[in-house]
Design an enzyme around this catalytic site. Structure first.
Site, PDB file in Angstrom:
ATOM      1  N   LEU A 132       0.852  -1.197   0.000  1.00 32.16           N
ATOM      2  CA  LEU A 132       0.000   0.000   0.000  1.00 32.16           C
ATOM      3  C   LEU A 132       0.892   1.253   0.000  1.00 32.16           C
ATOM      4  O   LEU A 132       1.885   1.317   0.730  1.00 32.16           O
ATOM      5  CB  LEU A 132      -0.857  -0.024   1.270  1.00 32.16           C
ATOM      6  CG  LEU A 132      -1.994   0.991   1.342  1.00 32.16           C
ATOM      7  CD1 LEU A 132      -3.052   0.703   0.283  1.00 32.16           C
ATOM      8  CD2 LEU A 132      -2.637   0.947   2.734  1.00 32.16           C
TER       9      LEU A 132
ATOM     10  N   HIS B 125      -4.136  -3.090 -12.285  1.00 29.88           N
ATOM     11  CA  HIS B 125      -4.700  -4.200 -11.508  1.00 29.88           C
ATOM     12  C   HIS B 125      -5.184  -5.271 -12.484  1.00 29.88           C
ATOM     13  O   HIS B 125      -5.843  -4.945 -13.477  1.00 29.88           O
ATOM     14  CB  HIS B 125      -5.858  -3.690 -10.647  1.00 29.88           C
ATOM     15  CG  HIS B 125      -6.338  -4.733  -9.699  1.00 29.88           C
ATOM     16  ND1 HIS B 125      -5.655  -5.058  -8.551  1.00 29.88           N
ATOM     17  CD2 HIS B 125      -7.401  -5.575  -9.761  1.00 29.88           C
ATOM     18  CE1 HIS B 125      -6.289  -6.045  -7.934  1.00 29.88           C
ATOM     19  NE2 HIS B 125      -7.357  -6.377  -8.645  1.00 29.88           N
TER      20      HIS B 125
END
Ligand code: GAR
Length: 186
Positions: A87, A104
């Protein structure tokens, strides 16, 4: 000349594809590859392609601003996450507003969030018998896989597909579209 840094944690086949795509570009330079994993394939690829790399630890990333200093000292304007699994901390998002993007390997908002990366995504798609999958390129915010979507492309998933065959189809979409989408953002 805009300077891009690529962050990657693993094999780095997308990083290599992007570096090759911009090799002769007069406006965009891939200046640095960052990785949290010294054994990641992306490091050897960067070395082979003559792009500088920088490896950082969890402490460097979350409890110091070493990565930010490295970005700034190399005049990086834009960050591309290509298979980067951590993250992004708030201080980096604040330092690079709307200038960090991620790819993604699914059609967000499906199959996003913590733990949903790489093969985990493709296994879930096959287990759920989804008829399609694809890629999402999006801006990065403080949550996993949550920022505004820039681009999506789809592929079909057939009854006899496995997580590995879906991964291959998704990688092909990534190689085709990711560099072009980056180019269009400048
Ligand atoms: C890519 O499929 C990318 O979309 C995915 O990891 C793979 C890296 O492959 N990213 C994520 O899952 C991020 N949540 P590569 O190292 O060969 O480019």
């Amino acid at each position: 000349m805009s300077k891009i840094a690529i962050f990657a944690s693993g094999s780095g086949s997308n990083a290599e594809n992007i570096i090759n795509f911009f090799k002769e570009n007069k406006k965009i330079e891939i200046s640095l590859v960052f990785s949290n994993n010294k054994n990641a394939g992306v490091i050897q690829r960067a070395v082979n392609l003559g792009v500088k790399h920088h490896i950082f630890s969890r402490t460097d990333f979350y409890n110091s601003e070493k990565v930010l200093q490295k970005l700034k000292s190399n005049n990086i304007d834009f960050i591309v996450l290509a298979g980067f699994m951590w993250l992004i901390p708030e201080y980096l998002i604040d330092a690079y507003p709307n200038t960090i993007i991620n790819i993604h390997p699914a059609l967000l908002p499906k199959y996003g969030g913590k733990g949903m990366y790489g093969m985990n995504v493709h296994k879930a798609v096959v287990e759920n018998r989804d008829p399609e999958s694809g890629i999402t390129i999006h801006y990065v915010n403080k949550e996993y896989d949550d920022g505004n979507i820039i681009f999506q492309a789809k592929c079909k998933v057939k009854a006899n597909d496995t997580p590995e065959t879906v991964a291959k189809k998704v990688h092909e979409l990534e190689y085709e579209h990711f560099p072009k989408v980056i180019e269009q953002l400048f």
